[in-house]
Design a protein around this motif. Sequence first.
Motif, mmCIF file in Angstrom:
data_model
loop_
_atom_site.group_PDB
_atom_site.id
_atom_site.type_symbol
_atom_site.label_atom_id
_atom_site.label_comp_id
_atom_site.label_asym_id
_atom_site.label_seq_id
_atom_site.Cartn_x
_atom_site.Cartn_y
_atom_site.Cartn_z
ATOM 1 N N SER A 10 -4.372 20.568 -0.640
ATOM 2 C CA SER A 10 -4.557 21.543 0.433
ATOM 3 C C SER A 10 -3.363 21.454 1.371
ATOM 4 O O SER A 10 -2.662 20.449 1.416
ATOM 5 C CB SER A 10 -5.862 21.275 1.196
ATOM 6 N N MET A 11 -3.140 22.532 2.142
ATOM 7 C CA MET A 11 -1.953 22.586 2.993
ATOM 8 C C MET A 11 -2.181 23.592 4.106
ATOM 9 O O MET A 11 -2.645 24.697 3.865
ATOM 10 C CB MET A 11 -0.744 22.992 2.138
ATOM 11 N N THR A 12 -1.872 23.217 5.371
ATOM 12 C CA THR A 12 -2.029 24.139 6.493
ATOM 13 C C THR A 12 -1.155 23.700 7.655
ATOM 14 O O THR A 12 -0.945 22.507 7.870
ATOM 15 C CB THR A 12 -3.503 24.224 6.945
ATOM 16 N N PHE A 13 -0.629 24.657 8.417
ATOM 17 C CA PHE A 13 0.158 24.355 9.604
ATOM 18 C C PHE A 13 -0.762 24.106 10.798
ATOM 19 O O PHE A 13 -1.842 24.684 10.897
ATOM 20 C CB PHE A 13 1.087 25.519 9.949
ATOM 21 N N SER A 14 -0.291 23.255 11.724
ATOM 22 C CA SER A 14 -0.989 23.078 12.988
ATOM 23 C C SER A 14 -0.841 24.360 13.804
ATOM 24 O O SER A 14 0.073 25.158 13.582
ATOM 25 C CB SER A 14 -0.419 21.888 13.765
ATOM 26 N N GLN A 15 -1.731 24.560 14.774
ATOM 27 C CA GLN A 15 -1.719 25.793 15.553
ATOM 28 C C GLN A 15 -0.472 25.922 16.423
ATOM 29 O O GLN A 15 -0.058 27.031 16.762
ATOM 30 C CB GLN A 15 -2.971 25.863 16.436
ATOM 31 N N ASP A 16 0.147 24.787 16.782
ATOM 32 C CA ASP A 16 1.373 24.841 17.575
ATOM 33 C C ASP A 16 2.622 24.914 16.699
ATOM 34 O O ASP A 16 3.747 24.869 17.214
ATOM 35 C CB ASP A 16 1.469 23.640 18.517
ATOM 36 N N SER A 17 2.430 25.004 15.385
ATOM 37 C CA SER A 17 3.512 25.187 14.411
ATOM 38 C C SER A 17 4.433 23.971 14.288
ATOM 39 O O SER A 17 5.472 24.049 13.630
ATOM 40 C CB SER A 17 4.368 26.423 14.766
ATOM 41 N N ARG A 18 4.081 22.861 14.878
ATOM 42 C CA ARG A 18 4.970 21.694 14.856
ATOM 43 C C ARG A 18 4.816 20.869 13.585
ATOM 44 O O ARG A 18 5.792 20.312 13.076
ATOM 45 C CB ARG A 18 4.705 20.813 16.076
ATOM 46 N N LEU A 19 3.598 20.786 13.077
ATOM 47 C CA LEU A 19 3.329 19.939 11.921
ATOM 48 C C LEU A 19 2.717 20.745 10.783
ATOM 49 O O LEU A 19 1.986 21.705 11.012
ATOM 50 C CB LEU A 19 2.374 18.799 12.298
ATOM 51 N N LEU A 20 3.022 20.317 9.566
ATOM 52 C CA LEU A 20 2.365 20.850 8.374
ATOM 53 C C LEU A 20 1.511 19.733 7.802
ATOM 54 O O LEU A 20 2.019 18.694 7.390
ATOM 55 C CB LEU A 20 3.393 21.308 7.345
ATOM 56 N N PHE A 21 0.205 19.929 7.816
ATOM 57 C CA PHE A 21 -0.722 18.940 7.276
ATOM 58 C C PHE A 21 -1.011 19.260 5.818
ATOM 59 O O PHE A 21 -1.135 20.428 5.439
ATOM 60 C CB PHE A 21 -2.040 18.953 8.058
ATOM 61 N N PHE A 22 -1.109 18.229 4.996
ATOM 62 C CA PHE A 22 -1.518 18.451 3.612
ATOM 63 C C PHE A 22 -2.357 17.274 3.133
ATOM 64 O O PHE A 22 -2.182 16.133 3.552
ATOM 65 C CB PHE A 22 -0.311 18.676 2.693
#
Length: 297
Positions: free
Chosen positions: A143-155
């Motif tokens: 799975s993969m998604t950006f944080s709402q502040d666009s600073r981090l990409l979580f996976f």
Amino acid sequence: KPVIGHEGRGTAISISSESRYIVSISADRTVRFWRFPHGTPIGEPLHLDTEGGNILESFAFSNSGRLVAAGSRRGLVHVWDLASRNTHAQSFVVHNLDTVFKISFSPDDRFIVTASPYRFGIWESQAPFAGHEVPQLAVKASSMTFSQDSRLLFFGSGSNICAWDWELVIGGGNSVTFPWNRNEGVGALAISPDNGYIAYDSRNGSVCIWDSRNGTHTCKLSRQQVPSNTSVLCVRFSTDNRCIVAVSRDGFVCKWDIQTEAAETALLQCGDKITSAALSSDLKYVITGKEDGSISV
């Protein structure tokens, strides 16, 4: 009421950021657009002129809603510019022809992020799609998604959740990752609107919530009346951070109050064999794709 949209199995479904369109992709190598929330089709399916077996597996809208991208089993990424009304996709090859399981646009839509088995890549979203792989991220993303502040990409990868410092990576530096071992599988993943929490399907009958700032466990939400071996296709926070909704493969929708952990469970009237699902931003609508190529809203 289900609407037949494809001749093959639905592999992914998504809602545009402005909630105007639904897009579904299929194993028959077609892409279809639908009006949200009515589910009426828009135009004819877009067909990919590719070799047999090059099944589409992943899909993403750009944040502006102008571009759409789909990844296939043979390492091809297809990009459509909706503003130009061009029905033909531009394509490029990534990851040594490995399956593109996950795909996403960067927050500013300048780049496309792709994930294949043990390969991550960053590519420009416009032709000639110049880019490169990120060698230090040799993991398999589920799975993969950006944080709402666009600073981090979580996976999610295996039993870990990692955070990828986006600015460092696109600047050519070493990425900063924070591996958090969960001792359980990590499936569908979501970030809260305030960036404070991560929710994910643990693949053992529950959805877990963790503090994204320090990786500490917050709570574990059990899915009442749902078999423990049922995987979750999508999970999403409400815009006020008060509840979470998850949709499972067998058609159950679960809603939890995060503070009280009270749960509500309902069964969608769309039968079994759901292969893809998406939730609207207000959590009022569930869109599903099925094995027979139909979609339901």
